[in-house]
Design a protein around this motif. Sequence first.
Motif, PDB file in Angstrom:
ATOM      1  N   VAL A   1     -19.330 -25.896  31.955  1.00  0.00           N
ATOM      2  CA  VAL A   1     -19.062 -24.507  30.882  1.00  0.00           C
ATOM      3  C   VAL A   1     -18.500 -23.080  31.660  1.00  0.00           C
ATOM      4  O   VAL A   1     -17.100 -23.070  31.146  1.00  0.00           O
ATOM      5  N   GLU A   2     -18.892 -22.526  32.925  1.00  0.00           N
ATOM      6  CA  GLU A   2     -18.986 -21.387  32.595  1.00  0.00           C
ATOM      7  C   GLU A   2     -17.262 -21.770  34.324  1.00  0.00           C
ATOM      8  O   GLU A   2     -16.384 -20.968  34.131  1.00  0.00           O
ATOM      9  N   THR A   3     -17.070 -23.111  35.078  1.00  0.00           N
ATOM     10  CA  THR A   3     -16.829 -22.404  36.505  1.00  0.00           C
ATOM     11  C   THR A   3     -15.821 -23.711  36.398  1.00  0.00           C
ATOM     12  O   THR A   3     -14.524 -23.656  37.330  1.00  0.00           O
TER      13      THR A   3
ATOM     14  N   PRO B   1     -13.992 -23.453  44.969  1.00  0.00           N
ATOM     15  CA  PRO B   1     -12.389 -23.432  44.036  1.00  0.00           C
ATOM     16  C   PRO B   1     -11.003 -24.219  44.100  1.00  0.00           C
ATOM     17  O   PRO B   1     -10.579 -24.475  44.110  1.00  0.00           O
ATOM     18  N   MET B   2     -11.661 -25.366  42.966  1.00  0.00           N
ATOM     19  CA  MET B   2     -10.901 -26.368  42.394  1.00  0.00           C
ATOM     20  C   MET B   2     -11.210 -26.776  40.891  1.00  0.00           C
ATOM     21  O   MET B   2     -12.690 -26.661  40.703  1.00  0.00           O
ATOM     22  N   SER B   3     -10.193 -27.925  40.671  1.00  0.00           N
ATOM     23  CA  SER B   3     -10.242 -28.549  39.153  1.00  0.00           C
ATOM     24  C   SER B   3     -11.121 -29.678  39.687  1.00  0.00           C
ATOM     25  O   SER B   3     -10.464 -30.631  39.826  1.00  0.00           O
TER      26      SER B   3
ATOM     27  N   GLY C   1     -11.211 -27.179  32.177  1.00  0.00           N
ATOM     28  CA  GLY C   1     -10.336 -28.587  31.725  1.00  0.00           C
ATOM     29  C   GLY C   1     -12.002 -29.443  31.420  1.00  0.00           C
ATOM     30  O   GLY C   1     -11.720 -30.292  31.173  1.00  0.00           O
ATOM     31  N   LEU C   2     -12.238 -29.499  32.718  1.00  0.00           N
ATOM     32  CA  LEU C   2     -14.114 -30.806  32.680  1.00  0.00           C
ATOM     33  C   LEU C   2     -14.855 -30.745  31.405  1.00  0.00           C
ATOM     34  O   LEU C   2     -15.413 -31.751  30.922  1.00  0.00           O
ATOM     35  N   ILE C   3     -14.694 -29.514  31.615  1.00  0.00           N
ATOM     36  CA  ILE C   3     -15.805 -29.204  29.233  1.00  0.00           C
ATOM     37  C   ILE C   3     -15.254 -29.478  28.285  1.00  0.00           C
ATOM     38  O   ILE C   3     -15.802 -29.849  27.643  1.00  0.00           O
ATOM     39  N   GLU C   4     -13.887 -29.279  28.247  1.00  0.00           N
ATOM     40  CA  GLU C   4     -13.082 -29.519  27.719  1.00  0.00           C
ATOM     41  C   GLU C   4     -12.806 -31.641  27.580  1.00  0.00           C
ATOM     42  O   GLU C   4     -13.022 -31.933  25.877  1.00  0.00           O
ATOM     43  N   LEU C   5     -13.028 -31.678  28.218  1.00  0.00           N
ATOM     44  CA  LEU C   5     -13.118 -33.122  28.774  1.00  0.00           C
ATOM     45  C   LEU C   5     -14.440 -33.607  27.215  1.00  0.00           C
ATOM     46  O   LEU C   5     -14.429 -34.981  27.018  1.00  0.00           O
ATOM     47  N   PHE C   6     -15.111 -33.246  28.064  1.00  0.00           N
ATOM     48  CA  PHE C   6     -16.624 -33.620  27.623  1.00  0.00           C
ATOM     49  C   PHE C   6     -17.242 -33.190  26.350  1.00  0.00           C
ATOM     50  O   PHE C   6     -18.052 -33.829  24.763  1.00  0.00           O
TER      51      PHE C   6
ATOM     52  N   ILE D   1     -14.335 -41.383  32.714  1.00  0.00           N
ATOM     53  CA  ILE D   1     -16.548 -41.279  34.308  1.00  0.00           C
ATOM     54  C   ILE D   1     -16.538 -40.310  33.120  1.00  0.00           C
ATOM     55  O   ILE D   1     -18.000 -40.410  32.847  1.00  0.00           O
ATOM     56  N   ARG D   2     -15.781 -39.234  31.986  1.00  0.00           N
ATOM     57  CA  ARG D   2     -16.671 -39.167  31.023  1.00  0.00           C
ATOM     58  C   ARG D   2     -17.688 -39.999  29.886  1.00  0.00           C
ATOM     59  O   ARG D   2     -18.703 -39.448  29.601  1.00  0.00           O
ATOM     60  N   ASP D   3     -17.316 -40.819  29.706  1.00  0.00           N
ATOM     61  CA  ASP D   3     -17.914 -41.984  29.057  1.00  0.00           C
ATOM     62  C   ASP D   3     -18.906 -42.719  29.121  1.00  0.00           C
ATOM     63  O   ASP D   3     -19.952 -42.969  29.560  1.00  0.00           O
ATOM     64  N   ALA D   4     -19.069 -42.761  31.275  1.00  0.00           N
ATOM     65  CA  ALA D   4     -19.869 -43.645  31.645  1.00  0.00           C
ATOM     66  C   ALA D   4     -21.588 -42.019  31.819  1.00  0.00           C
ATOM     67  O   ALA D   4     -22.409 -42.417  31.444  1.00  0.00           O
ATOM     68  N   PHE D   5     -20.952 -40.982  32.095  1.00  0.00           N
ATOM     69  CA  PHE D   5     -21.687 -40.140  32.248  1.00  0.00           C
ATOM     70  C   PHE D   5     -23.003 -39.850  30.627  1.00  0.00           C
ATOM     71  O   PHE D   5     -24.125 -39.739  30.084  1.00  0.00           O
TER      72      PHE D   5
END
Length: 1754
Positions: free
Chosen positions: A923-925, A880-882, A928-933, A894-898
Amino acid sequence: MADSEICVRSSRELWTILLGRSALREPAQIEAELDRHWERLHQGLSYYKPPSTQSAGKVKANKDVPPTLKDFGLRISKLLGLDEQQSVQILQCYLQEDYRGTRNSLKTVLQDERQSQVLLLKVSDYYYEERICLLRCVLLLLTYFQDERHPYRAEYSNCVNKLEKDLVSSYQSQFENLFKAEAPTWETHGNFMTERQVSRWFLQCLREQSLLLEILFLYYAYFEMSPTDLLSFTKMFKEQGFGLRQTNRHLVDKSMDTLVERIGNFSSLILVEGMDVDFLHKCALEDSTEQHQFSNTPDVSKEMDQLLLTFGDIPHHGPVLLAWVLLRHTLKPDESSPVIRKIGNASLQLGVFQYLSTMLQGLGVSGNNCTASTAKMCIYGLLSFVVTSFEEDTLGNQQDLINTACEVLSAPSLAEVFWEMKPNMGLGMILDSAVGMFPHKIGPLLQLLTALLSNKSTAKRVYTFLDKMSFYTEVYKHKPNDIVSKDDETLWRRQTAKLLYPFGLGQTNLRMPQGVFGQVGVRSDQAYLVRWDYSYSSWTLFTCEVEMLLHVVSTADVMAHCERVKPILDLVHKVISTDWTVSDCLLPLTSRIYMLLQRLTSVINPPVDVIASCVNCLIALAARMPGKVWSSLHHTGFLPFASSPLTNMAQCISAEGMKAGNYGNLLVLIEQPRGEYAVTIAFLRLITTLVKGQLGSTQNKGLIPCVLLVLKEMLPTYHKWRYNTYGVRERIGCLILELVHAILNLTPEGEDQVSTPTLQSLCIYSLANTEAGQAVVNIMGVGVDTIDMVIAAQPGSGGSEGPGQILIQTVKLAFSVTNNVIRLKPPSDVVSPLEQALTQHGGHGTNLIAVLAKYIYHKHDPALPRLAIQLLKRLATVAPMSVYACLGSDAAAIRDAFLTRLQSKTEDMRIKVMILEFLTVAVETQPGLIELFLNLEVKDGSEGSKEFLLGEWSCLAVVLDLIDSKQQGKYWCPPLLHRAALAFLLALWQDRRDSAISVLRTKEKFWENLTTPLFGTLTSPPDTTEPCVLETCAFVMKIIGLEIYYVVSGSLEQSLKDALQRFSNGRRYEYWSQYVKALVSHVAETEEEEGIQSFSETQMLISAWRMLLILSTSHSDVMHLTEDSTRLKLFMDVLDGTKAALMVPTSVPCLRLGSMMATLLLTLLKQWRSVVATGPDVLSPLSLILESVLQADQQLMERTKAKVFSALISVLQIQGLNGGEISQLPQLLLCVCETVKDEALALIDSTRHMSQVGDVVPEDKDSMETDAPRSLQKDQRDGVCVLALHLAKELCRADEDGEHWVSVMRKVPVLPSVLSALELSLRSKHNVYFTEAALHLLLTLARTPQGAAAVAGAGVIQSICLPLLSVYEGSSNGASQGFSRKGQDSPCWPGVYRLCMSLMESLLKTLRYNFINEALDFVGVHQERILQCLNAVRTVQSLVCLDEADHTVGFLLQLSSFCKEWQFHLPKLLRDVQVNLCYLCQTCTYLLHSKKMLHHYLQVKNGEALPPGPLPRSQRSAQTPSKEAAGGGEREEAEQKALLAVQCSLLKILSKTLATLQHFTPDCCQILLDQCMDLAEYRTLFVLSFTTSPFDPDVPPSFGTLLATINVALSMLGEPLSPQLCCFDEQMEKKKEPVSLSIASLASSEEIQALKSLLMFTMENCFYVLISQAVRCLKDPTILPRDKQRLKQELSSELSTLLSGLSRHFRRGSPSSPASGILPSSQTKPPTPGSKGSHEGQETIIQLVQAFVRLVQR
């Protein structure tokens, strides 16, 4: 996105491609890369040019490069002394591959002085790495260009042939430049060239020298060196001091020693290789020395002599001098013997053999194994020629020679070469001399033989060699007495036989017989060395040696004996590891190891190395016989053990009652203080081998103490122990994690589901909750920078074994272990310490999530970032964390590296797939991260409207590329990657990411590209389609389905509509339907193992196809699936598929697929009724499916059975029996009845069980523990039991004449079991669904004489009569308790009561006198409820209450035919019923008369205007809830309909009540005509009063009541077109309010007709009762004449009025009465009119009344 591919390929990327670690794996692709870059490889380090003004000018003129990058490139050029253009290229490559910021941050970094300095140094490191990688590429080519096993051999070979000509001269000059280069200074290279940078430069310089020499060595291993080249190399190496006389030697520090040593080693090896000793040896053997290149070069030889005479001060000179001695000695033995002797002595003084063994060991440990084995081949030639040419005793210490020989022979193929040679040649001579000292000295021979073991054939050779020894060497200080010798003491002879070991009788021993001769040699210490001519097997001798050690284990001799036994154990270990088949012959030896281990570990100062060798032998044995090794080892006390049985996890974790065993003591007392861990390493390997050996659960439990020791005492602390040798700590960490990994990967088969912990559960618990988990977290937290530093510091050439590789392996294991612990951990509400440690923020803003994400920057081993992302994926799912929050400010970088790795065309495909899988989970869990990607940008549009665009760094751009139909089949987009991209898109649709979806769906060609897979043709199922292709198609289907489902059909994108149109036109529905059918059939046909390989993919495709078809039933217009012929084809395919899957009742996968198909079948059956109705027979295949399903595992098939039953019910309703009888009916009935019987019995068990456990509310049954005798039978609306009962009902209804079901019910005791279950259910008030279904079945049976007889005969009254009491007793008393707010249709206990009433009615109606006693019993038992119900209509007008009254009166109507019997048995009840019925008549009349009053009652009683239950079918549509604001019109309409429903019910009750009363009053004809009739038989039912009774229970029913009833009926009949048809409220009539509704909108014409018939029937019965009662009064002598007179007058006037009204109505035309249909008796009733018109019947009723009026007026 950023400049995706830079035109220049970096050297590191080239190296990765050549290694085969990229997406380019085809030989043609490798060849293309080599062709493109061979010039760079050819130039080597010269490829990197020095700065020049011309280059600087080109950079400044280049408009494609931003000015900031140009400036920075010039700074790099200054610092590195590198060409300006190449500097900019290096910068671009660095930014593409290794830069760890975002493009936006780069601008600020370049402007900020301090940050730009850091960047500058990082770029310089990258540049150094590039130079190393370039050399590694060449090294790789030279390593494998002649290796037949390598996949790219041909391509490498072509390239090497191209490079060959100038490679040496070029690389040699580069080497000279490097060692002569002046160190850079701040004056020459700018201010950033600090001391530290100079040191870094020099380290790089040494690494490059080392690599260049390695390349030259490998080159000369394959190509000949000319004498002049040898001379030039010798001069160069002399000048450079073999690496020790560097120009910048003042910069050498300790960390560089290994590199300097390596440079010396390779210098030495190059010169030895250049002398070509192998060829020399060959020439010498063939007497053709003139062929050698040095035979004709006297000048070079002399110069070499002079040069080498100056050598001798550095160890590196040794091999060169030795090789030169051989060369000169062989070619010109006479010419220069003093020089040769001098040089030879110098080489021996340098300890040449010791140097060689140390060098070969060093090369083997670090770096390229091919280089090491090539060096061994080179030294092998030298060594064998030396041994052949010179006497062994002149070559110094024999042990050094043997050590070198052993190192050399460990090269892969040399052992085989050795055994093929003649025994007295080369190294064979060393072996001979070792045999000559055996067994006096055991070590040398066994050391050599151990090295000579490489494969099975050599293992056999070694075994045989030792098995047939012919000499036995001993040393004697004095001459023994039992010897006869020659005078010169050179030959001895034994006089007596001798046992060689002092053992007792019966033990293994060697016996030297009498008369054996021995050759005697005298050693320097005056001792006799005797070589006995005695044949024996060394293996027996070895057994004796081990036995001897067991004897002396506690004496002072133990260490000496250990030295003799250790080589034996090492040899045994190597033999068994190499060739298992020999192990049986070694049993006497191996069986003693356990005792040896036990004895040695318990002495005061145990010999650690011997113990380690013992354990190693056991590892080799355990690999094949784990059970045997475990059981023998278990008793030695070596391993940790539990002194008390292990019962629970807490006891295990606390280590209560566990002992560390001899090993545990050894670790703490000996190994840890010394810092040497041979036994620990062996122990860990042994336990891992035992675990992998898949022992049974009992043995695995025995291993718990061992594993606990590792988890509790080793894993948390091993990194703090003392270590003497670098690399051992990492090795132990790796072995511990390998053990844990093996345990977590155990299949849980055979592990009983018991409370005692298993190995796996212990590991999971320990890692999740103790320090062991923290230790694993610390290993994962090493981080990418540390790993890169360790790899960079390795002296080798990037080989596969080294500290860096072990560290990477350890971290990868830590990832895998953590992933498995989280996956296998039992679910719990409490967050475990491991999960906390994984997700908590660290003290300095760092945390593990960020560390894991940064492994994406690791480039050396692609598996490391892949496993890190896999773990991230797992954590993103469960923790349960972001993740976004954990990444903090590094998130965008890190997003750019991915994304850089994801879009790179050369990146390893598995990393790309893992990145996409991680994003799919995110996407589901991880919002925040998926918005970044997704990186969506809002388009500037009009206010309020949001339009999104793809940002520069959006993952959607990559995904769109991957699904582009033009990219498919290219090497960078294999099917697996395509599948992963579609899985990500599906996740967006499933999670309704509208912003992303809106961008995607409007992209040009998106839908066309997406749907492409559905238009392809897959290979038919028996051939292999890649499983991922099935998943790809499934994902596409699901996305299309979700889009159609969520988007209004009008708003669908045109391109999607076009695609669907093409799908339909291209007959793709038929194609996919056929394919899915074939797929299911394939799974059903293949053996289980084959079918399961791609089972999950098959399941996914079928699930998606199912979704698409189910959608098509409601969106057929959008999906263009409207043709009935296509639908029928699809339906029949589904039916065939279901049949194929469910006809294999033993295969679990088939049953799963069958269950999915059955759901689809059921849906299509219900939605496509019209198609199925006209289609072929469906009942027959469904019957076969049912038979098969009933044979399968019942628990598994519970849902499927329900679906099949449901489908059968639907088919029966749609197709009926399809015209004629079907042959399956008897069989089907039998199956269904069997199921009903079994299910009913199971229900009885579970209901009893629940009663014992304690009363549970039916709703809570789902959460019941399943500890019942059989898994608890649940009572559900769609449960098997309920559906089977309904199906049985349908079948019985279809089988009208009952010929089949009678015989089936005789065979199968259905009725008894159903009735027993029914009785129990009623008593316990459980299983309401079952009870209702059972009663419906009984009702159906009761309609035919046969069925009614069977039901009655089975004891229905016993099962229902008394138990039914508990249904309504014990609740709140009063009439209203049964009339809950539930609707009529939903199952409830009052509904059950009503059904029982109907059943009694039906049975009585069918069986008549045969059932009268039971009926009277029933009415007697339930009399209170019956009377209560009749009374209740006055107070409760809910439909439920009225329904019960209707059923009750219906039953009483049937019973009233048997008045006399009733009077006889239950006289009081009869009287009460008559009275209550009269009151009921009065109540109904009043309520029907006053609409307002009824309306008011409904509102008050129900608290709202609408009654709670659903309305009768015709009015259901009105029940949509509407807001008050929507206006009163709808509400009023709904109220009117509700009112109409209640009135209809009241009218039915009224009609049945009057029909019943008719039986309680004298027959009209009889009373009018029969003068002597007994009036006492019939009571007076109505009092003599003619006022219309008010709504008051105290006012008794009177003749006025009956007249009012006729009046109400007549009024209702007389106003057929009035808006107030159903409600006779005078005031309402006067107002004629316009709001009122027309009858047509409230009821259909059939219903209106039925209503009128009912009114007529009511009126007729009312007239009948009125006349009968009136005549009864007139004839009654007890009534006063005055009252009789009044009766006549009132009736005369009232009836005359009614008659005139009735006549008027008949003249208009009216319906007939349904009397004959409802009334059972055929007494003198007005006959029902026929089809001619209804006037006959109407006339008769009028005539009857007129006759009566005339009678009265008389």
